[in-house]
Motif scaffolding. Structure first.
Motif, PDB file in Angstrom:
ATOM      1  N   CYS A   1       0.844  -1.208   0.000  1.00 46.81           N
ATOM      2  CA  CYS A   1       0.000   0.000   0.000  1.00 46.81           C
ATOM      3  C   CYS A   1       0.875   1.253   0.000  1.00 46.81           C
ATOM      4  O   CYS A   1       0.598   2.230  -0.709  1.00 46.81           O
ATOM      5  CB  CYS A   1      -0.940  -0.003   1.198  1.00 46.81           C
ATOM      6  N   ALA A  42      -4.994  -6.184  -5.332  1.00 43.55           N
ATOM      7  CA  ALA A  42      -6.272  -5.482  -5.495  1.00 43.55           C
ATOM      8  C   ALA A  42      -7.284  -6.378  -6.202  1.00 43.55           C
ATOM      9  O   ALA A  42      -8.454  -6.466  -5.816  1.00 43.55           O
ATOM     10  CB  ALA A  42      -6.053  -4.184  -6.277  1.00 43.55           C
ATOM     11  N   LYS A  43      -6.813  -7.090  -7.219  1.00 43.47           N
ATOM     12  CA  LYS A  43      -7.712  -7.986  -7.962  1.00 43.47           C
ATOM     13  C   LYS A  43      -8.256  -9.092  -7.046  1.00 43.47           C
ATOM     14  O   LYS A  43      -9.428  -9.479  -7.141  1.00 43.47           O
ATOM     15  CB  LYS A  43      -6.954  -8.591  -9.143  1.00 43.47           C
ATOM     16  N   GLN A  64     -10.838  -4.918  -5.572  1.00 41.70           N
ATOM     17  CA  GLN A  64     -10.738  -3.538  -5.093  1.00 41.70           C
ATOM     18  C   GLN A  64     -10.168  -2.686  -6.225  1.00 41.70           C
ATOM     19  O   GLN A  64      -9.125  -3.031  -6.782  1.00 41.70           O
ATOM     20  CB  GLN A  64      -9.800  -3.519  -3.873  1.00 41.70           C
ATOM     21  N   ALA A  91      -8.014   0.006  -8.236  1.00 37.54           N
ATOM     22  CA  ALA A  91      -6.739   0.705  -7.993  1.00 37.54           C
ATOM     23  C   ALA A  91      -6.401   1.443  -9.291  1.00 37.54           C
ATOM     24  O   ALA A  91      -5.447   1.109  -9.990  1.00 37.54           O
ATOM     25  CB  ALA A  91      -5.651  -0.285  -7.600  1.00 37.54           C
TER      26      ALA A  91
END
Ligand code: NAD
Length: 294
Positions: free
Chosen positions: A172, A254-255, A259, A261
């Motif tokens: 992150c 993220a995938k 989520q 991005a």
């Protein structure tokens, strides 16, 4: 403490030197003889393989580019797991995906060992100064046990939660870093093209709301920050290909949780373009070369 250190690159070498300075007994391994020599000249012992290294230390640290390198070093026929003694602690400070860390941690547990993830932030300057931030994933007792060793290399030693959460924090953070560097590069190149002196613009940004680490520590415009990689032809910092790797880790993570991005995806393409033009081994602030005429 008897510590083994594998991966003596831009980050690993200064981190290992700080362990020596703190009085630990250090054994090192790297594929690059020059960096091994740097450490043996400073008082470390060198091992012929990760296996040999692991057989003689109480703690093994790894600081390698990608998960594939960590896997090879741990599980190869001459790897750490082939020589490690029961009860040994393993700390992986490479930036890799949380799923791989959990797998390596389970493999370590099968051998009666403990592996925690402890990726770092702070750049090569932080590694040399011993002021890194360590993001530690593992149980609380292991964190408490490792804290004194990590304190020889860092200032903020943060327990993030269970195994893998150190990598979540790191991914992150670097998602932001990749995006802010591209943003600062874009603005600095625009200001230059419009005729303002880069040093004056950099100074204004760094006392204004655009200020961030990418502007005040690693400013991508040569000469704005004397100690930044941009002022030494983009050498010796955080490689463009490593940033590309981290943005790939963020995209995959993220995938996995569906989520979005958006900015990360664009930044990933920018670093990919920089790598494709031959800048993969330069510091990631060389992204500004996508914006500036030669
Ligand atoms: P680097 O490429 O400078 O160093 C990697 C070192 O690992 C090299 O010395 C290389 O010879 C060695 N190596 C590779 N494969 C090996 C193997 N099989 N056995 C033994 N040694 C091997 O990389 P770096 O900049 O030091 O980064 C290391 C890790 O730290 C990466 O995961 C990176 O994302 C992360 N990181 C880097 C920075 C930075 O500013 N450079 C900051 C934070 C985190």
């Amino acid at each position: 403490m008897k510590i083994g250190f594998i991966g003596l690159g831009n980050m690993g070498a200064p981190m290992a030197l700080n362990l020596l300075k703190a009085g630990h007994s250090l054994t090192v391994f790297d594929l690059n003889d020059n960096v091994v020599r740097l450490l043996t000249d400073a008082g470390a012992k060198s091992a012929g393989s990760p296996r040999a290294l692991a057989s003689e230390v109480e703690l093994v640290m790894t600081m390698l580019p990608e998960a594939s390198h960590v896997r090879g070093v741990l599980t190869g026929s001459d790897g750490v797991f082939a020589g490690v003694r029961q009860g040994t602690t393993l700390i992986d400070s490479s930036t890799i995906d949380p799923a791989s860390v959990r797998e390596f941690s389970a493999l370590a547990a099968q051998r009666g060992c403990t592996l925690v993830d402890a990726p770092v932030s702070g750049g090569t300057g932080g590694a040399a100064a011993g002021t890194l931030t360590f993001m530690v994933g593992g149980n609380r007792a292991d964190y408490d046990r490792m804290r004194p060793v990590l304190s020889a290399m860092g200032r903020n030693i943060v327990h993030c939660g269970d195994t893998g959460t150190g990598q979540v924090a790191k991914i992150c953070n670097n998602l932001i870093l990749g995006i802010t560097m591209a943003g600062v590069a874009e603005a600095m190149a625009l200001g230059d093209a419009l005729g303002i002196d880069a040093k004056i613009l950099g100074g204004i940004i760094n006392t204004s709301t655009g200020r961030c680490w990418s502007s005040d520590t690693y400013n991508p415009f040569p000469g704005v920050i004397g100690t930044a990689p941009s002022s030494r032809r983009y050498t010796g910092g955080f490689g463009t290909d490593l940033m590309l790797k981290d943005l790939g880790l963020a995209a995959r993570a993220a995938k996995s949780v569906r989520q979005p991005a958006f900015m990360g995806a664009l930044a990933q393409q920018l670093y990919q373009a920089a790598s494709a033009r031959g800048d993969g081994n330069l510091d990631f602030s060389a992204i500004i070369r996508l914006y500036r005429k030669a």
